[in-house]
Design a protein around this motif. Sequence first.
Motif, PDB file in Angstrom:
ATOM      1  N   ASP A 199     -42.977  51.060  11.632  1.00  0.00           N
ATOM      2  CA  ASP A 199     -42.232  49.780  11.566  1.00  0.00           C
ATOM      3  C   ASP A 199     -42.636  49.167  12.653  1.00  0.00           C
ATOM      4  N   ILE A 200     -42.944  47.709  12.749  1.00  0.00           N
ATOM      5  CA  ILE A 200     -43.183  47.164  14.010  1.00  0.00           C
ATOM      6  C   ILE A 200     -41.925  46.769  14.711  1.00  0.00           C
TER       7      ILE A 200
ATOM      8  N   LYS B 196     -37.492  54.770  17.462  1.00  0.00           N
ATOM      9  CA  LYS B 196     -37.393  53.529  17.856  1.00  0.00           C
ATOM     10  C   LYS B 196     -36.931  53.308  19.124  1.00  0.00           C
TER      11      LYS B 196
ATOM     12  N   ASP C 255     -43.024  43.993   7.815  1.00  0.00           N
ATOM     13  CA  ASP C 255     -43.694  44.755   8.955  1.00  0.00           C
ATOM     14  C   ASP C 255     -43.364  46.326   8.931  1.00  0.00           C
TER      15      ASP C 255
END
Length: 405
Positions: free
Chosen positions: A8-9, A157, A103
């Motif tokens: 995931d961007i 993240k 994304d």
Amino acid sequence: MRFIVHVDIDAFFAAVEVLLNPALAGKPLIVGGLPHERGVASTCSYEARRFGVHSGMALRTAFKLCPQAVFVRGNSQLYQTFSERFFRILRDYSPDVEETSIDEAYLDLTRCRPIYPSFSAAAREMKARVERETGLSVSVGVGPNKILAKLATRKAKPGGYFEIEPGREEKFLRDVGIESLPGIGPKTQVLLRMLNIHKLGELWGLPRPTLRGIFGLGGDDIYLQSRGIDSRPLTTSGLPKSVSRETTFLQDLWDRRLLLAHLAYLCDRLTLALRRDHLYAHVIEVKARYADFKTEGRRRLFLTPRQEMADIYKIAEELFLGLWEGSRLALRLVGVKASDLVQVRPLSLFESWSDRHERLGSAVDRVRDKYGFGAVLTGREKMLDEVYPFERKRGFVLKTASLTK
Ligand SMILES: [Mg+2]
């Protein structure tokens, strides 16, 4: 045992804006529109999130929470370009890629066992390569299925790599918050919190019939998801549903020649993308947005799929004039889209008729790779070039060539 990677961007649109304008780095940034406009934030930088701003929030609310943020409208075509580059790199690592959004993707490396001595090393290398080649930060999570891989990404993240090793699933899941599961919506969350259940581990005490009694059929899903059980395969058609290119003009346009020049340029970029992935389109569609935001489209279906620039431009021009020439109103956007795509590898049954065009197309691509897009232009694009000069490398310009012959 499968090896699933979720990628995931991080703060995608905002990150692209920072790449374009490094002065924005480290500032709260909100992409989606200006503070006084209607509409919602589509991405917020991590600096903006600290103020409680999140995507999907009304721009006005975001402005109240974080008036010092930089607001930008964004450029969807630009994000699309980055997204395509992102997916192209992922496809170098596995043929099994599921694109879940612009994304975000899942990769299944399981079938690639013979190529990779270590899956983890391959996943880490992929992450590094995406970051190196796109300039964007990505988070990567790894697990034996989609749910676990996605939960691992949440943990990673922003910008990290987290792998749930075999045998450690239970330990990982125990302390994950219930709001992290895709199957648990806001209403379910409220109910569970009333039962004093906040973490997945606390859910395990509830037997399946109890969950079914409270949540109906959804109870089964909660039972399985909370234990990290997920046998869904990746949805990998492998082919994009459509490829499109569009331009929003700096000022509304009604000059017929200039509009057609833009259209030619868009068709050129579109066919470049089709050639690169050996795609042919059964449907070509043209879109026009008027100054008052009213948007119209026209499409045409072909039994023989198309790829060549001259063909697609001719079709697009007819469709465009058919919808615009009656009114000749000022336009703020034109777009062209190819859909119902089929993939035809070289040396296939289409070879006889596609061969010549493919060779011309790839010759053009090679020249442009070397000397810049402006090195080969059609007659119509040349006109556009006088208004907005195309990129050229090394100060060297090839004689303008025609793509129509
Ligand atoms: Mg993202």
